[in-house]
Design an enzyme around this catalytic site. Structure first.
Site, PDB file in Angstrom:
ATOM      1  N   MET A  39       0.845  -1.194   0.000  1.00 24.04           N
ATOM      2  CA  MET A  39       0.000   0.000   0.000  1.00 24.04           C
ATOM      3  C   MET A  39       0.887   1.254   0.000  1.00 24.04           C
ATOM      4  SD  MET A  39      -3.495  -0.908   1.931  1.00 24.04           S
ATOM      5  CE  MET A  39      -2.980  -0.644   3.597  1.00 24.04           C
ATOM      6  N   TYR A  41       4.187   3.846   0.775  1.00 28.76           N
ATOM      7  CA  TYR A  41       4.934   4.394   1.915  1.00 28.76           C
ATOM      8  C   TYR A  41       5.891   3.316   2.436  1.00 28.76           C
ATOM      9  CZ  TYR A  41       6.143   8.225   4.766  1.00 28.76           C
ATOM     10  OH  TYR A  41       6.842   9.273   5.300  1.00 28.76           O
ATOM     11  N   LEU A  42       6.753   2.921   1.524  1.00 25.49           N
ATOM     12  CA  LEU A  42       7.562   1.716   1.726  1.00 25.49           C
ATOM     13  C   LEU A  42       8.581   1.872   2.836  1.00 25.49           C
ATOM     14  CD1 LEU A  42       8.133   0.998  -2.038  1.00 25.49           C
ATOM     15  CD2 LEU A  42       6.416   0.009  -0.525  1.00 25.49           C
ATOM     16  N   HIS A  43       8.898   0.753   3.432  1.00 25.73           N
ATOM     17  CA  HIS A  43       9.936   0.721   4.467  1.00 25.73           C
ATOM     18  C   HIS A  43      10.833  -0.488   4.207  1.00 25.73           C
ATOM     19  CE1 HIS A  43       7.516  -2.440   6.234  1.00 25.73           C
ATOM     20  NE2 HIS A  43       6.482  -1.617   6.309  1.00 25.73           N
ATOM     21  N   HIS A  46       9.327  -3.950   3.324  1.00 24.24           N
ATOM     22  CA  HIS A  46       8.966  -4.198   1.920  1.00 24.24           C
ATOM     23  C   HIS A  46      10.227  -4.476   1.090  1.00 24.24           C
ATOM     24  CE1 HIS A  46       5.604  -1.299   3.084  1.00 24.24           C
ATOM     25  NE2 HIS A  46       4.946  -2.361   2.704  1.00 24.24           N
ATOM     26  N   GLN A  70     -10.253  -2.367   2.200  1.00 18.21           N
ATOM     27  CA  GLN A  70      -9.817  -3.028   3.429  1.00 18.21           C
ATOM     28  C   GLN A  70      -9.839  -2.114   4.644  1.00 18.21           C
ATOM     29  OE1 GLN A  70      -5.799  -4.003   1.674  1.00 18.21           O
ATOM     30  NE2 GLN A  70      -5.091  -3.663   3.757  1.00 18.21           N
ATOM     31  N   SER A 194       6.415  -0.562  10.026  1.00 14.93           N
ATOM     32  CA  SER A 194       5.070  -0.468   9.473  1.00 14.93           C
ATOM     33  C   SER A 194       4.948   0.929   8.873  1.00 14.93           C
ATOM     34  CB  SER A 194       4.043  -0.631  10.604  1.00 14.93           C
ATOM     35  OG  SER A 194       2.789  -0.110  10.199  1.00 14.93           O
ATOM     36  N   ARG A 196       2.564   2.725   9.049  1.00 15.17           N
ATOM     37  CA  ARG A 196       1.811   3.573   9.985  1.00 15.17           C
ATOM     38  C   ARG A 196       2.697   4.170  11.080  1.00 15.17           C
ATOM     39  NH1 ARG A 196      -2.470  -0.349   8.890  1.00 15.17           N
ATOM     40  NH2 ARG A 196      -4.373   0.760   8.275  1.00 15.17           N
TER      41      ARG A 196
HETATM   42  O1  PAF Z   1      -0.277  -5.720   3.583  1.00 19.35           O
HETATM   43  C1  PAF Z   1      -0.671  -4.811   2.816  1.00 19.35           C
HETATM   44  O2  PAF Z   1      -0.006  -3.789   2.605  1.00 19.35           O
HETATM   45  C2  PAF Z   1      -2.037  -4.957   2.170  1.00 19.35           C
HETATM   46  O3  PAF Z   1      -2.936  -5.573   3.023  1.00 19.35           O
HETATM   47  C3  PAF Z   1      -1.997  -5.645   0.798  1.00 19.35           C
HETATM   48  C4  PAF Z   1      -1.512  -7.089   0.925  1.00 19.35           C
HETATM   49  C5  PAF Z   1      -1.070  -4.877  -0.134  1.00 19.35           C
HETATM   50  C6  PAF Z   1      -3.400  -5.676   0.182  1.00 19.35           C
HETATM   51  O4  PAF Z   1      -3.918  -4.404  -0.003  1.00 19.35           O
END
Ligand code: PAF
Length: 298
Positions: A39, A41-43, A46, A70, A194, A196
């Site tokens: 989603m 805003y990578l860290h 990822h 979600q 995360s 967040r």
């Molecule tokens: O873990 C996440 O960032 C999300 O739940 C995912 C797997 C990209 C699905 O939107």
């Protein structure tokens, strides 16, 4: 992060056909395709998935999509951190082939009424606290997999219940993708990375490592505790005790579960997963830790 240094951004597209064309070209050259859905805003968590997939010889595609399906109506969809330029730089540095970033207006438009609903493992804990969350995840991950059709799907262990839910979905719906799970990446003080975390205030950030301390206290209670058999109740007490330091947070759960069901492990079990979720005013955090013990569970 080293990747914050300037470099050409990774190729980025909202067009499913462009993704499919790239995948076809890579496959024609014999490459295995790994897919890392995110989603944004990578860290470093990822990036570690991408690095592991590349190390295994695969060519990596990532997606960046803040999935509205979600998030519950009172959750942080709008406030979820976003920074496309930073993500594109980090993904270029990590060596992804292409970033698929569908537009919500086309991917999950008004009237998108179909959901992939996983039962069983999707029901307790996050499933109970965040109704509809896993249906939103499973629906969007299914759609992403239909576009990319990768050989490997890479997910992070931090979202352990999400991993279990998606494993169930892949199996039940006969997806022919191999699920690979990367270890949780932590800050020096144990806080699980995360997207967040950036939203935590300084005071919340100072208290956030209590989740990791709680997991370690739970593990110590299972492994030691002077008992012949491990005790889930003692582990959960130890976790709650450690979480008392997080005075700004409300604990959603701190439990020992069976990693296959996310419900209480059976008596006599010799392994389990400690799971914790705590809600700070600025962000809700989750974490988990696998534990094996000898002597069975009381
Ligand atoms: O873990 C996440 O960032 C999300 O739940 C995912 C797997 C990209 C699905 O939107």
């Amino acid at each position: 992060m080293a990747g914050d240094a300037w470099r050409a951004p990774a190729p980025w597209t909202a067009d499913a056909r462009a993704v499919q064309a790239r995948v076809r070209r890579l496959r024609a050259r014999g490459a295995a395709i790994a897919f890392v859905p995110t989603m944004g805003y990578l860290h470093a968590g990822h990036l570690s998935l991408i690095a592991r997939a590349k190390k295994g010889g695969a060519r990596v595609l990532a997606s960046v999509f803040v999935n509205p399906l979600q998030f519950g109506p009172r959750e942080d969809f709008r406030a979820y951190p976003r920074d496309r330029a930073r993500d594109a730089r980090l993904l270029a540095h990590a060596g992804v082939e292409l970033v698929y970033a569908p537009r919500a207006s086309a991917f999950t438009p008004e009237g998108h009424d179909t959901r992939v609903v996983v039962g069983g493992v999707a029901e307790p804990l996050e499933g109970e606290i965040r109704p509809g969350h896993f249906a939103g995840v499973a629906t969007v991950v299914s759609k992403l997999l239909h576009v990319v059709e990768p050989d490997e799907l890479w997910l992070g262990q931090k979202d352990a219940q999400q991993v279990a839910v998606l494993a169930r979905m892949l199996h039940d719906l006969d997806f022919s993708v191999r699920l690979r799970v990367g270890a949780t990446v932590r800050e020096a003080d144990g806080l699980a990375l995360s997207s967040r975390n950036i939203r935590l205030t300084a005071a919340e950030r100072a208290q956030a490592p209590a989740l990791w301390r709680a997991l370690r206290a739970g593990r110590a209670a299972l492994l030691g505790g002077g008992r012949a058999r491990a005790s889930a109740a003692a582990a959960e007490r130890a976790m709650r005790e450690a979480l008392r330091a997080a005075t700004l947070a409300r604990v959603d759960y701190a439990q020992l579960v069976d990693p296959a069901t996310f419900r209480a492990p059976a008596r006599g079990a010799s392994h389990g997963l400690l799971v914790v979720a705590a809600r700070f005013p600025s962000a809700r955090l989750i974490d988990n830790l696998k534990v094996r013990w000898s002597g069975g569970l009381a």
